[in-house]
Structure formats: C-alpha cells, structure tokens
Design a protein around this motif. Structure first.
Motif, short mmCIF file in Angstrom:
data_model
loop_
_atom_site.label_atom_id
_atom_site.label_comp_id
_atom_site.label_asym_id
_atom_site.label_seq_id
_atom_site.Cartn_x
_atom_site.Cartn_y
_atom_site.Cartn_z
N TYR A 85 21.25 79.81 18.27
CA TYR A 85 22.23 80.56 19.56
C TYR A 85 21.56 80.94 20.81
O TYR A 85 20.69 81.34 20.65
CB TYR A 85 23.03 81.34 18.57
N ILE A 86 22.69 80.94 21.72
CA ILE A 86 22.26 81.58 22.89
C ILE A 86 22.07 83.06 22.66
O ILE A 86 22.48 83.77 21.79
CB ILE A 86 23.21 81.25 23.85
N LYS A 87 21.17 83.54 23.61
CA LYS A 87 21.21 85.00 23.73
C LYS A 87 22.00 85.56 25.02
O LYS A 87 21.77 84.74 26.17
CB LYS A 87 19.86 85.67 23.79
N ASP A 88 22.73 86.46 24.93
CA ASP A 88 23.37 86.97 26.21
C ASP A 88 22.62 87.84 26.95
O ASP A 88 21.26 88.01 26.90
CB ASP A 88 24.72 87.48 25.82
N ARG A 144 21.59 88.05 20.14
CA ARG A 144 21.79 86.36 19.78
C ARG A 144 23.32 86.35 19.36
O ARG A 144 23.81 86.90 18.45
CB ARG A 144 21.05 86.07 18.82
N ASN A 181 28.37 77.91 21.30
CA ASN A 181 27.53 79.33 21.53
C ASN A 181 26.15 78.79 21.19
O ASN A 181 25.13 79.52 21.09
CB ASN A 181 27.93 80.59 20.82
N SER A 203 22.43 77.25 22.05
CA SER A 203 21.51 77.11 23.01
C SER A 203 21.19 75.84 23.42
O SER A 203 20.55 75.07 22.62
CB SER A 203 19.90 77.86 22.72
N LYS A 210 27.02 78.10 30.16
CA LYS A 210 26.78 79.62 29.66
C LYS A 210 25.33 79.93 29.97
O LYS A 210 24.43 79.44 29.75
CB LYS A 210 27.22 79.90 28.18
N ASP A 233 21.94 81.73 29.28
CA ASP A 233 21.40 81.69 27.95
C ASP A 233 19.92 82.38 28.45
O ASP A 233 19.12 81.80 28.99
CB ASP A 233 21.03 80.21 27.61
N SER A 281 17.68 83.02 25.91
CA SER A 281 17.05 83.08 24.53
C SER A 281 15.62 82.40 24.96
O SER A 281 15.21 82.08 26.41
CB SER A 281 17.60 82.06 23.60
N SER A 304 15.45 78.90 26.21
CA SER A 304 15.90 78.75 27.39
C SER A 304 14.95 79.23 28.40
O SER A 304 14.63 78.79 29.59
CB SER A 304 17.24 79.52 27.70
N THR A 307 21.23 76.16 34.78
CA THR A 307 22.21 76.49 33.46
C THR A 307 23.26 74.86 33.71
O THR A 307 23.48 74.46 32.65
CB THR A 307 22.95 77.67 33.69
#
Length: 691
Positions: free
Chosen positions: A119-122, A127, A135, A137, A176, A178, A180, A183, A245
């Motif tokens: 999953y992505i990290k905001d 996470r 959602n 990554s 979105k 990301d 992470s 990313s 992105t």
C-alpha cells in the motif's frame, strides 16, 4: 515527455498491432448504450432475470468485474471464473456484449496479509490498509507481479471470447502521491532517467536556494510539502513529483495493456475510465491503450446555473470531457455517467426530471461513441448504498434515470435511421473551429504558485472554453504535439511554461494565417519552471508584440477597471501591465489604480495572421468575450450569442441543443425537429438535421 516508470520494475511485452480505434464502434451506430452490472453483489438465481431485463430495456452491453479480484482469485493462484463465465454466457444468450474490467483497484485481503507493504504511504508516512480501493503503491514490484498474474489469467480465459467487446484497465485511475519506500526508490530512478547527472537536477530544481544542494541522486527524497510547509516547499521539485506520479500511473495502465495485448483478439479494445476533469492523472501520458474513456458525475462543481442549478449539474464537466478526450486517440466515450442521486457529493439532491437524458445527449453531441451508466442495480450494502441505479432496490422497476436511459436508447435508434455517411460539418462551423491549448504540467505549476487565492487555473481555461461554445464554435482541447493548422483560431490560456520550439510553432501558425489568442501568465517561465532573467515575458516578447513590465492582483472583494472602446470592465484576480512595441495596437488600458493608462491588451499582425495578448482576467469574462468576438469579426466570421449553459453542437449530420441554464431559451432554427422543439426548457434537448 518522459512517461516511463522504472524499467527494471516492469515486465516488457511485445506490442502487437492495434486495430484502428474507430473500427470498434461503427459510425452509423452513432452511440452505443451500456450499463455496469455486479453479479457478485446478487444471488445467482437473479442473474438471468437481470440480464434479460437489461436487454429488454435496450442496452447493448454490460460492464463487469473491475472490483472483483477477491471473487476471481479467492486464494492465491487459485482462480474461480465459473460465476463470471455464467454471466457472460447469459449476456451472449441475450444478445449483449461485455466490457471486462481488470480488478486491480481492490486487492484481496490475502495479498495484503502476505505483503503488508503493497500500500501507499501518505504525506504523514502512514501506510494505507485493506478495505477500500485504489490504494496500492504502483511503484512496488510486488504489486506489478500480482497485477500481471491476475490480468494474464483473465486475458487467457476471455481474450478470444467473442462476447467480450473490450477491456477497461483498473478504474478511475488516480495519480495518488505515494511516499512509500518503493516510491522513493522509483522516484530517484525517474530523476536519473530525466536528468542523467545530479548537476542537471541541481540546476533545474534551483537547489542553491536554502542549501538544498545534492551530490548524488541517492540523497534525494520526495519533497513533502506537508512536512516542510506550503511556503517552504521547492516548487520545481514538487512539480517533478507530480510528473513522476502521473508517469507512474500511466505506466501502470500501459503495463496492463501490454499484458492483455499478448492474449486478446484484435477486435477487443483496451481503454480506461479517467475522471472527467482529472485527479492528478494526465491521459496523454499513456500510449498503449486504444483510446481513453471518461467518468462523468456532473452533479458537483461550480458551474451550476440559476435556481435549478443544483438539480441540473455542472455543465463544465461534460463540456471539458467532450472537447478533450476525443482528441487523444480520435475516439472516446463516457464509461460512467450517473443515473440519478449519488451518495458522496456535497449535496445529493434529486435530479431534475430529464437531466440524465440531457447529459446523454450532451455526450452524444460531444462525439461519444458509447455511453455506459454506473450502475444497473442500487446496491443494498457497502459504501454506495444511496447511489441510484437504472433500477431501484427491488432490482426490477426502473428509476427515473433508468426511464431516461431507456428513452435515449429509443431515440438513438430513431436517429440511426436518419444517419447519412455523406453528411459534413456546415461551412460556417468549419470557419469557427477553435482549439484550446492545455497542459497538466502547467496546471500543476500554476496551482502551486497561484500568487493570489482568487486564481483558479481550471476556471480560467474553462472561461475561454465556455465563451467559445457560446459563440457557436466547435472546440477541441489540444496539446503541444498536435497540429495547429486545422484550427482558424487557437486560444492559449495561462500556458505558463514554454520553450523556443513552442514559441516558434506559434509564430509559424500565425504566419500561415492563424489567429492566436494568448492569455495572461502564458510564457512566464521556461520548461523547468524558472522565471526568465531578461524580463517577465522572456522569449514571448517578439510573438506578442510587447513585454510584460509587471503584474498586479487585487484583494478579494475589490475590483479595478479596464477600458476598451469606451466600455468599462471589472477585474480583480490578475492583471499584467504591458508595454507595447511600435508594431502593436493597444486595445485596452487600465482605468484606475496608480498605473491608470497602462496597456493590458495588445495585438499585432504577423504575415497572414494575427496575435492577441490578453493580460488581464476580468470578473465575469465579458472582456475576454468581446476580444474573442473581435477576433472572429476581424476574420469576417459571424458568431452566435448563446447564453451560458446552452450548448448547440454538431455531430454526424445532426445539430444538438441542450440547456443547463434555469431559463427557457428559444432556438433560432425554424425547420423540422427530430427531437424536442424550438423552445428549449431547462434540462431540455432538441435535435435537428444540419442540412
């Protein structure tokens, strides 16, 4: 344009030859109608009834499976296609075609339990978790690996199935941010691809400012405006993160397209459904699909007009989508169009009866080859319980929107009988053809450094778009790569970043007889988003016939005056003070403030054509409207005077009029109407033959 994500993260596949996009939808069929169906939400003993009813209502295709990864692969590596096979068989039995969605928006829980880092990290480095959609990554090689497996399995099973007309990749792709680990690594590799050497990155980003200098790409982390604060963030680094992105999202779509292409029949198309006015994506960055589709929910926005506006929707949504998406690959369609109330907007009022029908006809007028609605049945559970469907909760009775879809299906069938392949756009419309030049890179750059809370890049561009439609001009939204010469009029609104090649292309267009209308903030920066050292308008000076000396903006609620031909206009958000060359005409000046008398609009001729520079944004768009009318008049091209929200457009031998305004409008056409009449009511539709 760089649009490649990390090559080492992607599986590369040979790209087989494309079928011409136009071949997927025969022109004589005008616009095909379809509907989303979710068999996984309903008892199998209702599937046959539902599919038969969909056919009886006149729909020509159904759309399935884009959220069904857990049903298609309930256990890793173990696929269950029996339920989907059954519904496809029922569709074929009832004469329906099928669009299949790849189910990548919603990974199954077993995948997240095995690989929690998918999953992505905001921006707070939190996470995301299982339980929603979109959602993952997209830079993560694990995500790409599992994506390949499920897409390949579906393609192998259905790629030669004659009932499948096409594929939708993912759902409403959203670029979105990301932060992470995957990313971060991918962003550094993207920077190496773009800049080659770290010295070039330092120069482009201006890292001499505030001691941001890098000695190696490995030292770079994604700039996080949340942590450093809006004012402290490096705007050029943030612009590159936006580009990265968008490239990552585009590469994810193209990655899936290449997996599909290896197995599917050439008669099956590949597309995706972009959100109409964008959500960080740039559809032109994807190159492996056959065409781009769009999703449209016109019940939100700022262009709802008059007392009935909250029930009629925002005309700017479909206005933009119609003018933009068809130019990407020569064909488009609306993959999701709301059939009634939704459950996520700021207000979810009942729609005006007739408005769903009107939206469909607006899509038709704009060139859509198909229109699909989300969804057939109103779901009884989950996050979208209050989202209307074609039928109500009982699964049988048509909703108001469902009745209007059924009506449009009958009307399209009526128009198919009137279609002629020999029809041509009327000559007057050919003379009015206009293009708007648009770039998401410029949007991202301008929105980062607006300079005033009153500046709105979307609103600025669509102000010109709306004026052109009110003058009765056919409008396309084009990019720097497109051919300008097909358009007598080219409007360039707030196109901030330019280079010598683009400015020369504009000069050549004008020299050959084109009419170039440039608005404020165009050319203020180079392609690295640096200001010019020479002056504020830099390499634009020769083209516009002058230079921008400085600019001003007034506080919210305060307005200034501009005078042109003895007429006074109000402005507030942005105003350039322009010094004209001896070759230019001054068309408008400021009429107050300490710079009263300074020029703000100039024009000059270059060989066979003419350039107008509009250095101010007026409050109501009246000044811009009068300049555009002046440009048409200069070329002896008569125009219309449609009120805001009334669209009259040409499509395949037909003229189509729709009315988003809250007032009745009387059309000028006195002949026979195929649909509707001369009096166009709010939410009304009128159609007649163009010749």
């Amino acid at each position: 344009m760089i649009r490649k994500i990390i090559v080492s993260f992607l599986y590369l596949f040979a790209l087989s030859s494309f079928v011409s996009a136009k071949g997927f939808f025969p022109k004589e069929e005008l616009m095909s109608l379809g509907v989303y169906y979710y068999p996984e939400h309903w008892s199998p003993n209702q599937w046959e009834r539902d599919i038969k009813n969909i056919t009886d209502h006149g729909f020509e295709f159904i759309h399935m499976a884009e959220f069904a990864w857990a049903q298609l692969e309930p256990i890793e590596g173990q696929y269950d296609f029996k339920w989907l096979d059954k519904v496809i068989e029922l569709a074929d039995k009832n004469g329906l075609k099928v669009i299949l969605g790849t189910p990548t928006p919603c990974p199954p829980v077993w995948l997240s339990q095995k690989h929690s880092d998918i999953y992505i990290k905001d921006a707070h480095y939190q996470r995301k978790e299982h339980g929603t959609r979109a959602n993952m990554s997209l830079s993560n090689p694990i995500v790409l690996s599992y994506t390949k497996k499920i897409v390949e399995a579906m393609a192998k099973r259905y790629g030669r199935n004659k009932t499948i007309m096409g594929w939708q990749i993912d759902n409403e792709p959203e670029a979105k941010e990301d932060y992470s680990e995957a990313s971060q690594v991918a962003f550094r590799l993207w920077l190496k691809e773009k800049y080659s050497k770290v010295d070039a990155l330092n120069e482009a980003w201006g890292t001499a400012f505030w001691s941001q200098l890098y000695s190696a790409f490995d030292e770079v982390n994604i700039h996080n405006a949340t942590n450093v604060g809006w004012w402290g963030a490096n705007p050029i680094a943030l612009l590159d993160f936006k580009r990265f992105t968008a490239d990552t999202q585009a590469a994810f779509l193209d990655f899936q397209a290449e997996v599909l292409r290896e197995y599917i029949d050439k008669t099956q198309f590949i597309t995706t459904n972009y959100v109409a006015k964008g959500n960080g994506t740039d559809p032109r960055r994807s190159t492996k699909m056959d065409f781009a589709s769009f999703t449209a929910y016109p019940n939100y926005g700022s262009a709802n007009l008059g007392d009935l506006g909250f029930r009629l929707g925002d005309y700017s949504v479909l206005m933009y989508a119609n003018d933009y998406y068809k130019l990407i690959d020569g064909i488009t369609g609306v993959m999701e169009l709301q059939p009634g109330q939704v459950n996520w907007a700021n207000h979810n009022s009942l729609l005006q009866p007739g408005i769903v029908r009107m939206w469909l006809w607006h899509c038709f007028a704009g060139g859509s080859s198909y229109a699909c609605t989300y969804r057939y049945r109103q779901v009884l559970y989950g996050a979208e319980q209050y989202h209307h469907g074609i039928v109500s909760t009982d699964g049988v009775n048509l909703s108001q929107g469902g009745k209007e879809y059924a009506q449009v299906i009958k009307e399209i069938n009526q128009l198919r009988k009137e279609y002629s392949s020999k029809s041509e756009m009327p000559e007057i419309l050919q003379k009015r053809k206009a293009a708007i030049m648009w770039s998401f890179d410029n949007l991202w750059s301008l929105e980062r450094q607006k300079q005033t809370s009153q500046w709105d890049t979307w609103k600025h561009m669509q102000g010109y778009q709306s004026i052109l439609h009110s003058l009765g001009a056919p409008v396309d939204i084009i990019s720097v790569e497109d051919d300008f010469t097909d358009y007598p009029f080219l409007i360039v609104p707030a196109y901030e970043m330019v280079d010598e090649a683009l400015v020369q292309k504009w000069k050549d267009y004008v020299s050959q007889g084109g009419n170039l209308i440039i608005s404020t903030r165009t050319g203020a920066k180079d392609v690295n988003a640096h200001l010019w050292e020479s002056n504020l308008s830099g390499i634009m000076n020769e083209l516009i016939g002058g230079k921008v000396q400085t600019f001003d903006m007034l506080s919210a609620g305060k307005s200034g005056q501009v005078i042109m031909n003895g007429k006074t206009y109000q402005w507030s958000s942005w105003g350039d003070q322009v010094i004209a060359n001896s070759t230019s005409d001054i068309l408008a000046r400021y009429n107050d403030q300490f710079y009263k008398g300074d020029a703000c609009i100039i024009s000059q001729s270059i060989d066979k054509g003419k350039v107008w520079y509009i250095g101010v944004e007026s409050l109501e768009g009246l000044l811009e409207r009068d300049i555009l009318k002046r440009a048409f008049a200069y070329n002896d091209v008569p125009v219309e005077n449609y009120p805001e929200g009334v669209f009259v457009m040409y499509r395949d031998g037909f003229m189509v009029a729709v009315n988003y305004s809250s007032k009745v409008y009387e059309l000028a056409y006195d002949g026979k109407y195929l649909l509707g009449e001369k009096v166009l009511k709010p939410a009304g539709v009128s159609v007649w033959k163009s010749n």
